[in-house]
Design an enzyme around this catalytic site. Sequence first.
Site, mmCIF file in Angstrom:
data_model
loop_
_atom_site.group_PDB
_atom_site.id
_atom_site.type_symbol
_atom_site.label_atom_id
_atom_site.label_comp_id
_atom_site.label_asym_id
_atom_site.label_seq_id
_atom_site.Cartn_x
_atom_site.Cartn_y
_atom_site.Cartn_z
ATOM 1 N N GLY A 257 125.385 -33.062 97.649
ATOM 2 C CA GLY A 257 125.228 -34.003 98.755
ATOM 3 C C GLY A 257 124.781 -35.375 98.275
ATOM 4 O O GLY A 257 123.964 -36.030 98.913
ATOM 5 N N LEU B 123 119.283 -39.053 100.953
ATOM 6 C CA LEU B 123 118.352 -38.734 99.870
ATOM 7 C C LEU B 123 119.075 -38.463 98.560
ATOM 8 O O LEU B 123 118.609 -38.863 97.491
ATOM 9 C CB LEU B 123 117.536 -37.492 100.249
ATOM 10 C CG LEU B 123 116.546 -37.698 101.393
ATOM 11 C CD1 LEU B 123 116.044 -36.364 101.907
ATOM 12 C CD2 LEU B 123 115.387 -38.544 100.907
ATOM 13 N N GLY B 124 120.210 -37.772 98.630
ATOM 14 C CA GLY B 124 120.945 -37.429 97.409
ATOM 15 C C GLY B 124 121.424 -38.682 96.696
ATOM 16 O O GLY B 124 121.339 -38.796 95.460
ATOM 17 N N TYR C 223 118.051 -24.167 111.704
ATOM 18 C CA TYR C 223 117.731 -25.145 110.657
ATOM 19 C C TYR C 223 116.435 -24.721 109.957
ATOM 20 O O TYR C 223 116.373 -24.640 108.727
ATOM 21 C CB TYR C 223 117.585 -26.548 111.246
ATOM 22 C CG TYR C 223 117.241 -27.588 110.190
ATOM 23 C CD1 TYR C 223 118.205 -28.020 109.286
ATOM 24 C CD2 TYR C 223 115.950 -28.112 110.087
ATOM 25 C CE1 TYR C 223 117.889 -28.954 108.296
ATOM 26 C CE2 TYR C 223 115.632 -29.044 109.103
ATOM 27 C CZ TYR C 223 116.600 -29.460 108.214
ATOM 28 O OH TYR C 223 116.277 -30.373 107.236
HETATM 29 N N1 LIG Z 1 116.282 -36.929 106.505
HETATM 30 C C1 LIG Z 1 115.183 -36.245 106.739
HETATM 31 O O1 LIG Z 1 114.318 -36.682 107.498
HETATM 32 C C2 LIG Z 1 114.957 -34.903 106.080
HETATM 33 C C3 LIG Z 1 113.764 -34.219 106.340
HETATM 34 C C4 LIG Z 1 113.550 -32.986 105.739
HETATM 35 C C5 LIG Z 1 114.504 -32.453 104.899
HETATM 36 N N2 LIG Z 1 115.672 -33.139 104.656
HETATM 37 C C6 LIG Z 1 116.665 -32.519 103.767
HETATM 38 O O2 LIG Z 1 117.137 -33.480 102.856
HETATM 39 C C7 LIG Z 1 118.416 -33.089 102.377
HETATM 40 C C8 LIG Z 1 119.338 -34.305 102.312
HETATM 41 O O3 LIG Z 1 119.606 -34.750 103.623
HETATM 42 P P1 LIG Z 1 119.732 -36.285 104.048
HETATM 43 O O4 LIG Z 1 118.614 -36.549 104.979
HETATM 44 O O5 LIG Z 1 119.939 -37.148 102.889
HETATM 45 O O6 LIG Z 1 121.046 -36.192 104.982
HETATM 46 P P2 LIG Z 1 122.514 -36.824 104.865
HETATM 47 O O7 LIG Z 1 122.443 -38.292 104.697
HETATM 48 O O8 LIG Z 1 123.238 -36.273 106.048
HETATM 49 O O9 LIG Z 1 123.091 -36.162 103.544
HETATM 50 C C9 LIG Z 1 123.437 -34.797 103.531
HETATM 51 C C10 LIG Z 1 124.396 -34.525 102.406
HETATM 52 O O10 LIG Z 1 124.764 -33.133 102.439
HETATM 53 C C11 LIG Z 1 126.164 -33.040 102.381
HETATM 54 N N3 LIG Z 1 126.710 -31.834 103.001
HETATM 55 C C12 LIG Z 1 126.646 -31.465 104.293
HETATM 56 N N4 LIG Z 1 127.355 -30.333 104.479
HETATM 57 C C13 LIG Z 1 127.886 -29.985 103.267
HETATM 58 C C14 LIG Z 1 128.719 -28.944 102.807
HETATM 59 N N5 LIG Z 1 129.217 -28.025 103.621
HETATM 60 N N6 LIG Z 1 129.069 -28.907 101.495
HETATM 61 C C15 LIG Z 1 128.627 -29.867 100.663
HETATM 62 N N7 LIG Z 1 127.842 -30.884 101.037
HETATM 63 C C16 LIG Z 1 127.479 -30.945 102.327
HETATM 64 C C17 LIG Z 1 126.656 -34.284 103.088
HETATM 65 O O11 LIG Z 1 128.016 -34.521 102.741
HETATM 66 P P3 LIG Z 1 128.996 -35.374 103.732
HETATM 67 O O12 LIG Z 1 128.563 -36.783 103.660
HETATM 68 O O13 LIG Z 1 130.331 -35.116 103.130
HETATM 69 O O14 LIG Z 1 128.831 -34.773 105.082
HETATM 70 C C18 LIG Z 1 125.695 -35.325 102.536
HETATM 71 O O15 LIG Z 1 126.104 -35.732 101.261
HETATM 72 C C19 LIG Z 1 118.886 -31.969 103.292
HETATM 73 O O16 LIG Z 1 118.756 -30.731 102.616
HETATM 74 C C20 LIG Z 1 117.924 -32.042 104.452
HETATM 75 O O17 LIG Z 1 117.743 -30.768 105.067
HETATM 76 C C21 LIG Z 1 115.915 -34.357 105.217
#
Ligand SMILES: NC(=O)c1ccc[n+]([C@@H]2O[C@H](COP(=O)([O-])OP(=O)(O)OC[C@H]3O[C@@H](n4cnc5c(N)ncnc54)[C@H](OP(=O)(O)O)[C@@H]3O)[C@@H](O)[C@H]2O)c1
Length: 317
Positions: free
Chosen positions: A50, A55-56, A198
Amino acid sequence: MAVATAAALLAALGGALWLAARRLAGPRVPSLRGGGDPGLMNGKTVLITGANSGLGRATAAELLRLGARVIMGCRDRERAEEAAGQLRRELREAAGAGELVVRELDLASLRSEEPRLDVLINNAGIFQCPYTKTEDGFEMQFGVNHLGHFLLTNLLLGLLKNSAPSRIVVVSSKLYKYGDINFEDLNSEQSYNKSFCYSRSKLANILFTRELARRLEGTNVTVNVLHPGIVRTNLGRHIHIPLLVKPLFNLVSWAFFKTPVEGAQTSIYLASSPEVEGVSGRYFGDCKEEELLPKAMDESVARKLWDISEVMVGILK
Ligand SMILES: NC(=O)c1ccc[n+]([C@@H]2O[C@H](COP(=O)([O-])OP(=O)(O)OC[C@H]3O[C@@H](n4cnc5c(N)ncnc54)[C@H](OP(=O)(O)O)[C@@H]3O)[C@@H](O)[C@H]2O)c1
Ligand SMILES: *[C@@H]1O[C@H](CO)[C@@H](O)[C@H](O)[C@H]1NC(C)=O
Ligand SMILES: *[C@@H]1O[C@H](CO)[C@@H](O)[C@H](O)[C@H]1NC(C)=O
């Protein structure tokens, strides 16, 4: 009427100014603690799932700056190449930046392969989507957040062991607290509650980390789990905010949420800092160890989840 409107506008403006002042008064993270010295990650290969968003992406940028060769594991080549292009442009001035590689990897379909590996960051995630199943028939959040990473990690374990000392970093969430591993309905076929699912998937991330740490004792491969805090990313894509409330939401999130760079600090820290060398099976927030609820430390649930996950993804030996 006009007076009431004016008063409402003034109140809104006052609120906006207060939020802006709060935002500008300083970040919610005292400092960007996760980063290290340039060259810290020279010669290391890091795979981040991701990595095209949120974050990634921020984690990838910093580890590249530290000299790592970063493999962006993404499911959509076009989105990934676009993010990679931006990252390469941003890093052009950074001396000693590492190489950036894009590789397709869809956690909703269970396939992948990789070369040498020093750090695996299980970061991809999906949040509160409507009820859907992955290609393999798993509830989407459990399938992507837990099972996809469970399989990927197992497929890469040999490689990680051969590259030891090596690290696995798992991105969970504080929301794990509201989850439970209900073994009788892991695919939520009897009922679906998107927030519960979730939380369940994020609890599974922690139990997986702890069981894996136990299995990896003595291998020089460590695995730790973290929560990033509340971060402004694309994670909320399935949450529908009414159009009229949107500006207010944007303002509040801008004022109170972490930026992706702030949110990524603990991932960067666990992936690169000499401070956590040899540390395994722990839970971190803001680059510090935190305590877990007893349900996230239950060894028998962790083992059972591991065994069932092996059966579900079909890697039972
Ligand atoms: N943001 C917050 O406040 C928060 C809080 C607690 C935990 N987290 C955790 O942080 C992590 C990163 O999330 P983020 O906040 O950076 O969200 P984000 O911007 O939505 O990024 C999520 C990433 O995961 C990828 N992804 C989703 N479904 C997938 C699949 N089936 N196969 C492969 N990749 C997939 C997305 O790819 P696409 O772009 O192609 O969809 C995107 O690159 C997650 O594990 C989330 O649970 C976030
Ligand atoms: C869904 O799950 C959440 C978190 O586990 C819980 O707080 C909420 O009450 C549940 N909603 C329903 C309708 O059961
Ligand atoms: C782990 O690392 C230590 C210290 O570098 C080394 O002595 C030991 O042989 C390593 N063990 C394995 C299984 O690689």
